[in-house]
Scaffold this motif. Structure first.
Motif, PDB file in Angstrom:
ATOM      1  N   LYS A   1       7.061  -5.045  -6.458  1.00 50.41           N
ATOM      2  CA  LYS A   1       5.687  -4.555  -6.317  1.00 50.41           C
ATOM      3  C   LYS A   1       4.751  -5.090  -7.398  1.00 50.41           C
ATOM      4  CE  LYS A   1       7.105  -0.255  -4.062  1.00 50.41           C
ATOM      5  NZ  LYS A   1       7.249   1.227  -4.218  1.00 50.41           N
ATOM      6  N   SER A   2       5.307  -5.811  -8.373  1.00 46.91           N
ATOM      7  CA  SER A   2       4.483  -6.350  -9.451  1.00 46.91           C
ATOM      8  C   SER A   2       3.679  -7.553  -8.975  1.00 46.91           C
ATOM      9  CB  SER A   2       5.364  -6.754 -10.638  1.00 46.91           C
ATOM     10  OG  SER A   2       5.975  -5.618 -11.229  1.00 46.91           O
ATOM     11  N   ASP A   3       2.502  -7.716  -9.564  1.00 48.35           N
ATOM     12  CA  ASP A   3       1.681  -8.880  -9.279  1.00 48.35           C
ATOM     13  C   ASP A   3       2.431 -10.130  -9.737  1.00 48.35           C
ATOM     14  OD1 ASP A   3      -0.973 -10.283  -8.797  1.00 48.35           O
ATOM     15  OD2 ASP A   3      -0.671 -10.682 -10.933  1.00 48.35           O
TER      16      ASP A   3
ATOM     17  N   ALA B   1       4.626  -3.063 -11.261  1.00 48.78           N
ATOM     18  CA  ALA B   1       5.052  -1.937 -10.418  1.00 48.78           C
ATOM     19  C   ALA B   1       3.912  -1.379  -9.568  1.00 48.78           C
ATOM     20  CB  ALA B   1       5.658  -0.838 -11.287  1.00 48.78           C
ATOM     21  N   GLY B   2       3.050  -2.261  -9.072  1.00 53.86           N
ATOM     22  CA  GLY B   2       1.968  -1.838  -8.189  1.00 53.86           C
ATOM     23  C   GLY B   2       0.685  -1.447  -8.875  1.00 53.86           C
TER      24      GLY B   2
ATOM     25  N   ALA C   1      22.564   3.992  -9.675  1.00 51.42           N
ATOM     26  CA  ALA C   1      21.662   5.008  -9.127  1.00 51.42           C
ATOM     27  C   ALA C   1      20.197   4.595  -9.262  1.00 51.42           C
ATOM     28  CB  ALA C   1      21.893   6.346  -9.820  1.00 51.42           C
ATOM     29  N   HIS C   2      19.886   3.793 -10.278  1.00 48.03           N
ATOM     30  CA  HIS C   2      18.502   3.377 -10.508  1.00 48.03           C
ATOM     31  C   HIS C   2      18.248   1.927 -10.102  1.00 48.03           C
ATOM     32  CE1 HIS C   2      18.741   6.884 -13.282  1.00 48.03           C
ATOM     33  NE2 HIS C   2      17.485   7.036 -12.937  1.00 48.03           N
ATOM     34  N   LEU C   3      19.259   1.282  -9.568  1.00 49.26           N
ATOM     35  CA  LEU C   3      19.178  -0.158  -9.334  1.00 49.26           C
ATOM     36  C   LEU C   3      18.051  -0.549  -8.390  1.00 49.26           C
ATOM     37  CD1 LEU C   3      20.560  -2.852 -10.009  1.00 49.26           C
ATOM     38  CD2 LEU C   3      22.017  -2.509  -8.020  1.00 49.26           C
ATOM     39  N   GLU C   4      18.009   0.044  -7.198  1.00 42.70           N
ATOM     40  CA  GLU C   4      17.002  -0.336  -6.220  1.00 42.70           C
ATOM     41  C   GLU C   4      15.596   0.018  -6.696  1.00 42.70           C
ATOM     42  OE1 GLU C   4      15.405  -2.124  -2.904  1.00 42.70           O
ATOM     43  OE2 GLU C   4      17.441  -2.257  -3.752  1.00 42.70           O
ATOM     44  N   GLN C   5      15.470   1.108  -7.426  1.00 38.76           N
ATOM     45  CA  GLN C   5      14.162   1.497  -7.960  1.00 38.76           C
ATOM     46  C   GLN C   5      13.620   0.419  -8.898  1.00 38.76           C
ATOM     47  OE1 GLN C   5      14.068   4.735 -10.873  1.00 38.76           O
ATOM     48  NE2 GLN C   5      12.299   5.599  -9.827  1.00 38.76           N
ATOM     49  N   VAL C   6      14.462  -0.077  -9.797  1.00 38.61           N
ATOM     50  CA  VAL C   6      14.029  -1.116 -10.740  1.00 38.61           C
ATOM     51  C   VAL C   6      13.719  -2.415 -10.000  1.00 38.61           C
ATOM     52  CG1 VAL C   6      14.697  -2.484 -12.754  1.00 38.61           C
ATOM     53  CG2 VAL C   6      15.302  -0.067 -12.655  1.00 38.61           C
ATOM     54  N   VAL C   7      14.527  -2.745  -8.987  1.00 38.51           N
ATOM     55  CA  VAL C   7      14.253  -3.925  -8.165  1.00 38.51           C
ATOM     56  C   VAL C   7      12.871  -3.807  -7.517  1.00 38.51           C
ATOM     57  CG1 VAL C   7      14.899  -5.131  -6.035  1.00 38.51           C
ATOM     58  CG2 VAL C   7      16.666  -4.525  -7.708  1.00 38.51           C
ATOM     59  N   GLN C   8      12.568  -2.650  -6.966  1.00 38.63           N
ATOM     60  CA  GLN C   8      11.293  -2.452  -6.278  1.00 38.63           C
ATOM     61  C   GLN C   8      10.110  -2.517  -7.235  1.00 38.63           C
ATOM     62  OE1 GLN C   8      10.548  -2.418  -3.079  1.00 38.63           O
ATOM     63  NE2 GLN C   8      12.705  -2.744  -2.574  1.00 38.63           N
ATOM     64  N   TRP C   9      10.275  -2.074  -8.465  1.00 42.81           N
ATOM     65  CA  TRP C   9       9.187  -2.211  -9.442  1.00 42.81           C
ATOM     66  C   TRP C   9       8.834  -3.678  -9.628  1.00 42.81           C
ATOM     67  CZ3 TRP C   9      11.859   1.540 -13.394  1.00 42.81           C
ATOM     68  CH2 TRP C   9      11.595   2.862 -13.008  1.00 42.81           C
ATOM     69  N   GLY C  10       9.862  -4.517  -9.713  1.00 42.84           N
ATOM     70  CA  GLY C  10       9.611  -5.944  -9.837  1.00 42.84           C
ATOM     71  C   GLY C  10       8.947  -6.511  -8.604  1.00 42.84           C
TER      72      GLY C  10
ATOM     73  N   LEU D   1       2.789   4.888 -20.297  1.00 42.59           N
ATOM     74  CA  LEU D   1       2.000   3.736 -19.869  1.00 42.59           C
ATOM     75  C   LEU D   1       2.696   2.969 -18.747  1.00 42.59           C
ATOM     76  CD1 LEU D   1       0.879   2.201 -23.302  1.00 42.59           C
ATOM     77  CD2 LEU D   1       0.062   4.277 -22.155  1.00 42.59           C
ATOM     78  N   THR D   2       1.907   2.355 -17.891  1.00 46.24           N
ATOM     79  CA  THR D   2       2.374   1.295 -16.990  1.00 46.24           C
ATOM     80  C   THR D   2       1.385   0.157 -17.160  1.00 46.24           C
ATOM     81  OG1 THR D   2       3.296   2.861 -15.385  1.00 46.24           O
ATOM     82  CG2 THR D   2       2.924   0.603 -14.638  1.00 46.24           C
ATOM     83  N   MET D   3       1.879  -1.017 -17.525  1.00 48.11           N
ATOM     84  CA  MET D   3       0.995  -2.125 -17.845  1.00 48.11           C
ATOM     85  C   MET D   3       0.389  -2.732 -16.577  1.00 48.11           C
ATOM     86  SD  MET D   3       1.378  -1.612 -20.978  1.00 48.11           S
ATOM     87  CE  MET D   3       0.073  -2.762 -21.438  1.00 48.11           C
TER      88      MET D   3
END
Length: 281
Positions: free
Chosen positions: A198-200, A76-77, A187-196, A70-72
């Motif tokens: 891109k969030s509404d 994350a966009g 290694a996952h830091l920027e990915q998690v930052v970008q999810w935030g 799931l993605t709520m």
């Protein structure tokens, strides 16, 4: 002329109807399905995260499980809802399980997703076979304020206004400051930052407010299924307070990670899979 006017009104009302209808029924989450196992595994990500946070977990289990990732809504966009509601999100997951005839799935949730797993197992115990809660507590706020009491009608508007008035650069900098306190694996830091990022923004603030106002310490009494509770190492230093929160969850198997921070599936991966493998067998 009169006929054209009434036709215009009819079209306008129809458009309004469909616009309102679309908003009121917009889905609470999107679902990606991977794997071909007989047992179902439903994975709920944490606050502002994409379902991709479970990518390595899915790779590990997809040959033995059918994974519903799931993605709520709004995270994350993913398209946001007009009025997101945490309890409605949980109810919609339960409805999805029923509608798709998913037989007693395992629910795995991280952070806010772990809290949602607890609510789901408490309110729909007949649907669930097991739950895995990755670093979530029944009432997080009591760790900061032991006298905390959830409010029945909490006004989240101040938090929403504060968050939505930030510009993109300010919001990005906040994410850059906050996420390293939750995630040791760079290694996952920027990915998690970008999810935030891109969030509404409204959903981000509203869900933070709603989840912060959640207290499940009494409702978890109704959970009957086995429950694996995986907690970050820092919680081991306050075990009495943490385990007091779970005293009403009689099926709880509580384990503390050996290293890392909040994203246990990244920071202590070998230990994480050892625990989940043993529990799911």
């Amino acid at each position: 002329m009169k006929k054209s006017f009434f036709l215009f009104i009819l079209i306008a009302l129809t458009a309004l109807y469909y616009n309102v209808f679309a908003q009121s029924t917009s889905p609470s989450f999107k679902v990606d399905i991977k794997g071909d196992g007989k047992q179902a595994l439903i994975l709920i990500p944490g606050f502002a995260c994409s379902g991709d946070v479970w990518e390595e977990t899915v790779q590990h289990y997809q040959h033995n499980y059918k994974c519903y990732i799931l993605t709520m809504a709004g995270f994350a966009g993913t398209p946001a809802q007009t009025s997101p509601d945490l309890q409605k999100w949980v109810a919609d997951i339960a409805a999805y399980i029923r509608q798709n005839k998913i037989d007693t799935p395992v629910i795995m949730g991280h952070s806010m997703g772990g809290g949602m797993a607890l609510i789901l197992a408490a309110t729909h115990p007949e649907l669930i076979s097991k739950i895995v809660v990755v670093d979530a507590l029944p009432c997080l706020m009591t760790m900061y304020n032991p006298a905390f009491k959830a409010q029945e009608h909490l006004d989240c508007s101040a938090m929403i206004n504060s968050m939505t008035q930030m510009n993109d650069a300010q919001f990005y900098q906040i994410q850059k400051m906050v996420i390293p306190q939750l995630l040791a694996d760079t290694a996952h830091l920027e990915q998690v930052v970008q999810w935030g990022v891109k969030s509404d923004r409204k959903t981000f603030a509203d869900m933070r407010c709603q989840y912060g106002n959640t207290d499940m310490r009494n409702t978890i009494t109704t959970i009957k299924c086995p429950a694996l509770i995986l907690l970050e190492p820092s919680f081991a230093s306050v075990k009495p307070a943490v385990e007091a929160q779970f005293k009403n969850l009689l099926t709880a198997n509580m384990q503390y990670a050996t290293k890392g921070l909040h994203f246990i599936m990244y920071d202590d991966k070998e230990w994480y899979f050892q625990q989940t493998d043993n529990f799911l067998k």
